[in-house]
Write a protein that holds these residues in place. Sequence first.
Motif, PDB file in Angstrom:
ATOM      1  N   HIS A   9       0.850  -1.196   0.000  1.00  0.00           N
ATOM      2  CA  HIS A   9       0.000   0.000   0.000  1.00  0.00           C
ATOM      3  C   HIS A   9       0.885   1.245   0.000  1.00  0.00           C
ATOM      4  CE1 HIS A   9      -3.072   2.909   0.891  1.00  0.00           C
ATOM      5  NE2 HIS A   9      -3.976   1.965   0.707  1.00  0.00           N
ATOM      6  N   PRO A  10       0.613   2.192  -0.889  1.00  0.00           N
ATOM      7  CA  PRO A  10       1.488   3.371  -1.014  1.00  0.00           C
ATOM      8  C   PRO A  10       1.566   4.242   0.240  1.00  0.00           C
ATOM      9  CG  PRO A  10      -0.469   3.615  -2.403  1.00  0.00           C
ATOM     10  CD  PRO A  10      -0.488   2.214  -1.867  1.00  0.00           C
ATOM     11  N   THR A  11       0.584   4.183   1.126  1.00  0.00           N
ATOM     12  CA  THR A  11       0.657   5.004   2.336  1.00  0.00           C
ATOM     13  C   THR A  11       1.328   4.280   3.501  1.00  0.00           C
ATOM     14  OG1 THR A  11      -1.532   4.350   3.140  1.00  0.00           O
ATOM     15  CG2 THR A  11      -1.416   6.300   1.689  1.00  0.00           C
ATOM     16  N   ASN A  12       1.606   2.992   3.348  1.00  0.00           N
ATOM     17  CA  ASN A  12       2.286   2.264   4.415  1.00  0.00           C
ATOM     18  C   ASN A  12       3.739   2.727   4.462  1.00  0.00           C
ATOM     19  OD1 ASN A  12       3.768   0.069   5.848  1.00  0.00           O
ATOM     20  ND2 ASN A  12       1.698  -0.762   5.986  1.00  0.00           N
ATOM     21  N   GLN A  13       4.226   3.015   5.638  1.00  0.00           N
ATOM     22  CA  GLN A  13       5.560   3.594   5.809  1.00  0.00           C
ATOM     23  C   GLN A  13       6.654   2.551   6.037  1.00  0.00           C
ATOM     24  OE1 GLN A  13       4.433   6.118   9.108  1.00  0.00           O
ATOM     25  NE2 GLN A  13       4.260   7.895   7.758  1.00  0.00           N
ATOM     26  N   LEU A  58      10.596   3.269   6.896  1.00  0.00           N
ATOM     27  CA  LEU A  58      11.040   3.028   8.263  1.00  0.00           C
ATOM     28  C   LEU A  58      12.226   2.062   8.316  1.00  0.00           C
ATOM     29  CD1 LEU A  58       7.544   2.840   9.968  1.00  0.00           C
ATOM     30  CD2 LEU A  58       9.334   4.526  10.470  1.00  0.00           C
ATOM     31  N   VAL A  59      12.129   0.968   7.591  1.00  0.00           N
ATOM     32  CA  VAL A  59      13.252   0.015   7.560  1.00  0.00           C
ATOM     33  C   VAL A  59      14.456   0.683   6.918  1.00  0.00           C
ATOM     34  CG1 VAL A  59      14.094  -2.183   6.648  1.00  0.00           C
ATOM     35  CG2 VAL A  59      11.797  -2.027   7.560  1.00  0.00           C
ATOM     36  N   GLY A  60      14.226   1.409   5.831  1.00  0.00           N
ATOM     37  CA  GLY A  60      15.319   2.124   5.171  1.00  0.00           C
ATOM     38  C   GLY A  60      16.001   3.094   6.113  1.00  0.00           C
ATOM     39  N   SER A  61      15.219   3.816   6.891  1.00  0.00           N
ATOM     40  CA  SER A  61      15.770   4.755   7.857  1.00  0.00           C
ATOM     41  C   SER A  61      16.620   4.018   8.893  1.00  0.00           C
ATOM     42  CB  SER A  61      14.626   5.508   8.535  1.00  0.00           C
ATOM     43  OG  SER A  61      15.099   6.342   9.549  1.00  0.00           O
ATOM     44  N   ALA A  62      16.155   2.864   9.344  1.00  0.00           N
ATOM     45  CA  ALA A  62      16.881   2.093  10.358  1.00  0.00           C
ATOM     46  C   ALA A  62      18.210   1.548   9.840  1.00  0.00           C
ATOM     47  CB  ALA A  62      16.010   0.949  10.872  1.00  0.00           C
ATOM     48  N   VAL A  63      18.264   1.185   8.562  1.00  0.00           N
ATOM     49  CA  VAL A  63      19.490   0.579   8.007  1.00  0.00           C
ATOM     50  C   VAL A  63      20.305   1.547   7.161  1.00  0.00           C
ATOM     51  CG1 VAL A  63      18.503  -1.747   8.093  1.00  0.00           C
ATOM     52  CG2 VAL A  63      18.382  -0.436   5.954  1.00  0.00           C
ATOM     53  N   GLY A  64      19.836   2.786   7.017  1.00  0.00           N
ATOM     54  CA  GLY A  64      20.584   3.800   6.287  1.00  0.00           C
ATOM     55  C   GLY A  64      20.522   3.680   4.781  1.00  0.00           C
ATOM     56  N   GLU A  65      19.390   3.216   4.261  1.00  0.00           N
ATOM     57  CA  GLU A  65      19.197   3.103   2.808  1.00  0.00           C
ATOM     58  C   GLU A  65      17.829   3.637   2.427  1.00  0.00           C
ATOM     59  OE1 GLU A  65      20.334  -0.138   0.251  1.00  0.00           O
ATOM     60  OE2 GLU A  65      20.933  -1.256   2.040  1.00  0.00           O
ATOM     61  N   ASP A  66      17.722   4.192   1.228  1.00  0.00           N
ATOM     62  CA  ASP A  66      16.442   4.669   0.698  1.00  0.00           C
ATOM     63  C   ASP A  66      15.718   3.519   0.002  1.00  0.00           C
ATOM     64  OD1 ASP A  66      15.475   7.152   1.163  1.00  0.00           O
ATOM     65  OD2 ASP A  66      16.544   8.127  -0.488  1.00  0.00           O
ATOM     66  N   LEU A  67      15.138   2.624   0.766  1.00  0.00           N
ATOM     67  CA  LEU A  67      14.496   1.441   0.196  1.00  0.00           C
ATOM     68  C   LEU A  67      13.221   1.779  -0.577  1.00  0.00           C
ATOM     69  CD1 LEU A  67      14.892  -1.083   3.148  1.00  0.00           C
ATOM     70  CD2 LEU A  67      16.278  -0.908   1.074  1.00  0.00           C
ATOM     71  N   ASP A  68      12.510   2.795  -0.140  1.00  0.00           N
ATOM     72  CA  ASP A  68      11.215   3.104  -0.749  1.00  0.00           C
ATOM     73  C   ASP A  68      11.310   3.546  -2.207  1.00  0.00           C
ATOM     74  OD1 ASP A  68      12.348   5.430   0.559  1.00  0.00           O
ATOM     75  OD2 ASP A  68      10.489   6.489   0.129  1.00  0.00           O
ATOM     76  N   VAL A  69      12.497   3.934  -2.681  1.00  0.00           N
ATOM     77  CA  VAL A  69      12.632   4.364  -4.083  1.00  0.00           C
ATOM     78  C   VAL A  69      13.020   3.198  -5.002  1.00  0.00           C
ATOM     79  CG1 VAL A  69      13.234   6.713  -3.410  1.00  0.00           C
ATOM     80  CG2 VAL A  69      15.062   5.066  -3.862  1.00  0.00           C
ATOM     81  N   LEU A  70      13.284   2.032  -4.436  1.00  0.00           N
ATOM     82  CA  LEU A  70      13.723   0.866  -5.212  1.00  0.00           C
ATOM     83  C   LEU A  70      12.537   0.018  -5.659  1.00  0.00           C
ATOM     84  CD1 LEU A  70      16.653  -0.239  -2.866  1.00  0.00           C
ATOM     85  CD2 LEU A  70      16.806   1.167  -4.938  1.00  0.00           C
ATOM     86  N   SER A  71      12.774  -0.847  -6.634  1.00  0.00           N
ATOM     87  CA  SER A  71      11.742  -1.810  -7.032  1.00  0.00           C
ATOM     88  C   SER A  71      11.538  -2.798  -5.886  1.00  0.00           C
ATOM     89  CB  SER A  71      12.179  -2.574  -8.288  1.00  0.00           C
ATOM     90  OG  SER A  71      13.248  -3.461  -7.966  1.00  0.00           O
ATOM     91  N   TYR A  72      10.410  -3.472  -5.883  1.00  0.00           N
ATOM     92  CA  TYR A  72      10.114  -4.437  -4.825  1.00  0.00           C
ATOM     93  C   TYR A  72      11.188  -5.526  -4.765  1.00  0.00           C
ATOM     94  CZ  TYR A  72       7.603  -7.849  -1.991  1.00  0.00           C
ATOM     95  OH  TYR A  72       7.243  -8.744  -1.010  1.00  0.00           O
ATOM     96  N   GLU A  73      11.568  -6.040  -5.920  1.00  0.00           N
ATOM     97  CA  GLU A  73      12.576  -7.101  -5.965  1.00  0.00           C
ATOM     98  C   GLU A  73      13.905  -6.619  -5.382  1.00  0.00           C
ATOM     99  OE1 GLU A  73      10.582  -6.182  -8.503  1.00  0.00           O
ATOM    100  OE2 GLU A  73       9.249  -7.927  -8.407  1.00  0.00           O
ATOM    101  N   GLU A  74      14.282  -5.381  -5.690  1.00  0.00           N
ATOM    102  CA  GLU A  74      15.522  -4.839  -5.156  1.00  0.00           C
ATOM    103  C   GLU A  74      15.404  -4.598  -3.651  1.00  0.00           C
ATOM    104  OE1 GLU A  74      19.439  -3.802  -4.956  1.00  0.00           O
ATOM    105  OE2 GLU A  74      18.369  -4.800  -6.603  1.00  0.00           O
ATOM    106  N   ARG A  75      14.249  -4.181  -3.191  1.00  0.00           N
ATOM    107  CA  ARG A  75      14.032  -4.020  -1.752  1.00  0.00           C
ATOM    108  C   ARG A  75      14.279  -5.341  -1.029  1.00  0.00           C
ATOM    109  NH1 ARG A  75       8.227  -0.799  -1.864  1.00  0.00           N
ATOM    110  NH2 ARG A  75       9.054   1.165  -2.675  1.00  0.00           N
ATOM    111  N   LEU A  76      13.704  -6.413  -1.574  1.00  0.00           N
ATOM    112  CA  LEU A  76      13.874  -7.724  -0.952  1.00  0.00           C
ATOM    113  C   LEU A  76      15.344  -8.154  -0.973  1.00  0.00           C
ATOM    114  CD1 LEU A  76      10.755  -9.737  -2.173  1.00  0.00           C
ATOM    115  CD2 LEU A  76      11.071  -8.465  -0.029  1.00  0.00           C
TER     116      LEU A  76
END
Length: 169
Positions: free
Chosen positions: A43-47, A51-69
């Motif tokens: 869901h686009p409004t789920n953070q 939040l995980v990106g902030s905790a690990v120091g990466e901008d995960l939300d801008v990546l594709s789903y596969e790259e996030r995983l």
Amino acid sequence: MGGERTESAKIGLPPVARADATLFILGSLPGDVSLSAQRYYAHPTNQFWRLVGSAVGEDLDVLSYEERLRRLADRRIGLWDVIASASRRGSLDQAIRSPAHNQVERLRHKFPELRALAFNGATAAATGRRLVGVHERLRLIDLPSSSAANTLLFAEKARVWAVLAQFVA
């Protein structure tokens, strides 16, 4: 009866993790958007990804789903949910009825390097803690829900989620 939403059976997603996972983040049961997409936290409004990106120091939300995983796997983070299936009208945890639970208590046996389980939201924490019980080697962490339904400010959520950094590569 136009527009009335019916309660329907929802079946969760399979776990996503490498064998060397040190941390699992466990939600309750994916919402309708995530189930439809067959993707965690779609869901686009789920953070969640912010939040995980902030905790690990990466901008995960801008990546594709596969790259996030892939990035989570590289950090030795696994994803799953405490509820395998349930009846639910809509996506809110409060509407969950007749839940069947995933066997999260077995994670510590299947993943020998597991050091922590983090519960995304109150429902995941209450259910997960009951299923897992006490284990001296495993840290249990309650996190504020990443859902937009949790109106806590992002900065406050991120402050709490930052504890995850100590459990990842």
